[in-house]
Design a protein around this motif. Structure first.
Motif, mmCIF file in Angstrom:
data_model
loop_
_atom_site.group_PDB
_atom_site.id
_atom_site.type_symbol
_atom_site.label_atom_id
_atom_site.label_comp_id
_atom_site.label_asym_id
_atom_site.label_seq_id
_atom_site.Cartn_x
_atom_site.Cartn_y
_atom_site.Cartn_z
ATOM 1 N N ASN A 10 0.843 -1.199 0.000
ATOM 2 C CA ASN A 10 0.000 0.000 0.000
ATOM 3 C C ASN A 10 0.876 1.246 0.000
ATOM 4 O O ASN A 10 1.896 1.292 0.675
ATOM 5 C CB ASN A 10 -0.928 0.005 1.209
ATOM 6 N N TYR A 11 0.462 2.237 -0.771
ATOM 7 C CA TYR A 11 1.232 3.469 -0.915
ATOM 8 C C TYR A 11 0.484 4.653 -0.314
ATOM 9 O O TYR A 11 -0.726 4.590 -0.069
ATOM 10 C CB TYR A 11 1.544 3.735 -2.398
ATOM 11 N N GLY A 12 1.233 5.718 -0.101
ATOM 12 C CA GLY A 12 0.642 6.999 0.321
ATOM 13 C C GLY A 12 -0.303 6.869 1.497
ATOM 14 O O GLY A 12 0.012 6.235 2.507
ATOM 15 N N GLN A 13 -1.471 7.444 1.350
ATOM 16 C CA GLN A 13 -2.474 7.474 2.419
ATOM 17 C C GLN A 13 -3.036 6.096 2.747
ATOM 18 O O GLN A 13 -3.724 5.931 3.746
ATOM 19 C CB GLN A 13 -3.605 8.443 2.071
ATOM 20 N N TYR A 14 -2.738 5.091 1.931
ATOM 21 C CA TYR A 14 -3.267 3.746 2.159
ATOM 22 C C TYR A 14 -2.320 2.855 2.968
ATOM 23 O O TYR A 14 -2.663 1.727 3.289
ATOM 24 C CB TYR A 14 -3.609 3.086 0.822
ATOM 25 N N ILE A 15 -1.130 3.357 3.269
ATOM 26 C CA ILE A 15 -0.181 2.590 4.088
ATOM 27 C C ILE A 15 -0.829 2.308 5.442
ATOM 28 O O ILE A 15 -1.342 3.214 6.100
ATOM 29 C CB ILE A 15 1.154 3.352 4.257
ATOM 30 N N GLY A 16 -0.835 1.040 5.823
ATOM 31 C CA GLY A 16 -1.402 0.652 7.107
ATOM 32 C C GLY A 16 -2.908 0.506 7.130
ATOM 33 O O GLY A 16 -3.486 0.206 8.170
ATOM 34 N N VAL A 17 -3.572 0.706 5.982
ATOM 35 C CA VAL A 17 -5.030 0.574 5.908
ATOM 36 C C VAL A 17 -5.349 -0.865 5.490
ATOM 37 O O VAL A 17 -5.115 -1.252 4.344
ATOM 38 C CB VAL A 17 -5.639 1.591 4.923
ATOM 39 N N ASP A 18 -5.871 -1.640 6.429
ATOM 40 C CA ASP A 18 -6.105 -3.064 6.194
ATOM 41 C C ASP A 18 -7.150 -3.351 5.118
ATOM 42 O O ASP A 18 -7.113 -4.413 4.488
ATOM 43 C CB ASP A 18 -6.528 -3.756 7.488
ATOM 44 N N ASN A 19 -8.081 -2.447 4.904
ATOM 45 C CA ASN A 19 -9.139 -2.678 3.920
ATOM 46 C C ASN A 19 -8.734 -2.292 2.500
ATOM 47 O O ASN A 19 -9.521 -2.455 1.577
ATOM 48 C CB ASN A 19 -10.403 -1.910 4.312
ATOM 49 N N SER A 20 -7.529 -1.779 2.319
ATOM 50 C CA SER A 20 -7.052 -1.353 1.001
ATOM 51 C C SER A 20 -6.051 -2.353 0.440
ATOM 52 O O SER A 20 -5.256 -2.934 1.173
ATOM 53 C CB SER A 20 -6.360 0.015 1.087
ATOM 54 N N VAL A 21 -6.104 -2.505 -0.891
ATOM 55 C CA VAL A 21 -5.073 -3.234 -1.618
ATOM 56 C C VAL A 21 -4.644 -2.364 -2.788
ATOM 57 O O VAL A 21 -5.470 -1.685 -3.406
ATOM 58 C CB VAL A 21 -5.549 -4.628 -2.107
ATOM 59 N N CYS A 22 -3.355 -2.358 -3.080
ATOM 60 C CA CYS A 22 -2.823 -1.505 -4.141
ATOM 61 C C CYS A 22 -2.166 -2.371 -5.226
ATOM 62 O O CYS A 22 -1.658 -3.460 -4.936
ATOM 63 C CB CYS A 22 -1.815 -0.512 -3.567
ATOM 64 N N TYR A 23 -2.218 -1.853 -6.434
ATOM 65 C CA TYR A 23 -1.715 -2.567 -7.600
ATOM 66 C C TYR A 23 -0.936 -1.621 -8.503
ATOM 67 O O TYR A 23 -1.120 -0.406 -8.450
ATOM 68 C CB TYR A 23 -2.881 -3.144 -8.409
ATOM 69 N N GLU A 24 -0.107 -2.235 -9.379
ATOM 70 C CA GLU A 24 0.602 -1.461 -10.399
ATOM 71 C C GLU A 24 0.695 -2.274 -11.678
ATOM 72 O O GLU A 24 0.586 -3.499 -11.663
ATOM 73 C CB GLU A 24 2.004 -1.065 -9.940
ATOM 74 N N LYS A 25 0.919 -1.530 -12.769
ATOM 75 C CA LYS A 25 1.116 -2.162 -14.079
ATOM 76 C C LYS A 25 1.977 -1.227 -14.916
ATOM 77 O O LYS A 25 1.756 -0.013 -14.922
ATOM 78 C CB LYS A 25 -0.218 -2.402 -14.776
ATOM 79 N N THR A 26 2.930 -1.796 -15.635
ATOM 80 C CA THR A 26 3.694 -1.044 -16.604
ATOM 81 C C THR A 26 2.906 -1.017 -17.898
ATOM 82 O O THR A 26 2.400 -2.048 -18.339
ATOM 83 C CB THR A 26 5.083 -1.689 -16.829
ATOM 84 N N VAL A 27 2.789 0.167 -18.492
ATOM 85 C CA VAL A 27 2.022 0.289 -19.752
ATOM 86 C C VAL A 27 2.917 0.683 -20.902
ATOM 87 O O VAL A 27 3.996 1.164 -20.735
ATOM 88 C CB VAL A 27 0.857 1.301 -19.617
#
Length: 148
Positions: free
Chosen positions: A131-148
């Motif tokens: 999790n990045y930014g404001q979502y660090i430590g937020v258990d209900n959030s999941v973060c993803y990335e993709k190269t385009v």
């Protein structure tokens, strides 16, 4: 299906975002206000709307995140139109547009209470990241990335 590029002043985009926010308020419950503060659409310059027979049925957007990265935001497909490929087309259009603008990576956050969104992103090649930014430590959030 037609896809239209626009910005957040588009009335169809605003109507779809209201439906999205109503859906998220139910899914997120007490956490909704925390997430809602990060989802302003006032200044989004890169928005996409999917239409079926002239009816706006889905949307998405991106905003700059860093020099080479955009953050995918406000992805939504109206409940009656889900499972028909609209979200994949919207996401693909956002990725193409970001690449045209010189970006090489997309990141996004979604909630664990949104299994359809998680399935979409993974199907479309997104890789789970910390999790990045404001979502660090937020258990209900999941973060993803993709190269385009």
């Amino acid at each position: 299906m037609t896809i239209k590029r626009t910005d957040s002043s588009n009335i169809d985009f605003q109507k779809l975002v209201k439906l999205l926010d109503a859906d998220l308020a139910v899914r997120d419950g007490d956490d909704h206000e925390f997430y809602h503060q990060f989802n302003s659409i006032d200044m989004l310059k890169n928005c996409v709307i999917a239409y079926s027979d002239g009816k706006a049925v889905g949307c998405g957007a991106f905003k700059p995140f860093s020099e080479d990265t955009v953050e995918i935001k406000r992805m939504y497909t109206d409940a009656g139109w889900r499972g028909k490929g609209f979200a994949s087309k919207i996401l693909n259009e956002l990725e193409v547009w970001a690449k045209e603008e010189g970006y090489s990576r997309c990141v996004l956050e979604t909630g664990i209470k949104q299994p359809e969104a998680i399935a979409l992103y993974e199907k479309c090649g997104y890789i789970r990241i910390p999790n990045y930014g404001q979502y660090i430590g937020v258990d209900n959030s999941v973060c993803y990335e993709k190269t385009v």
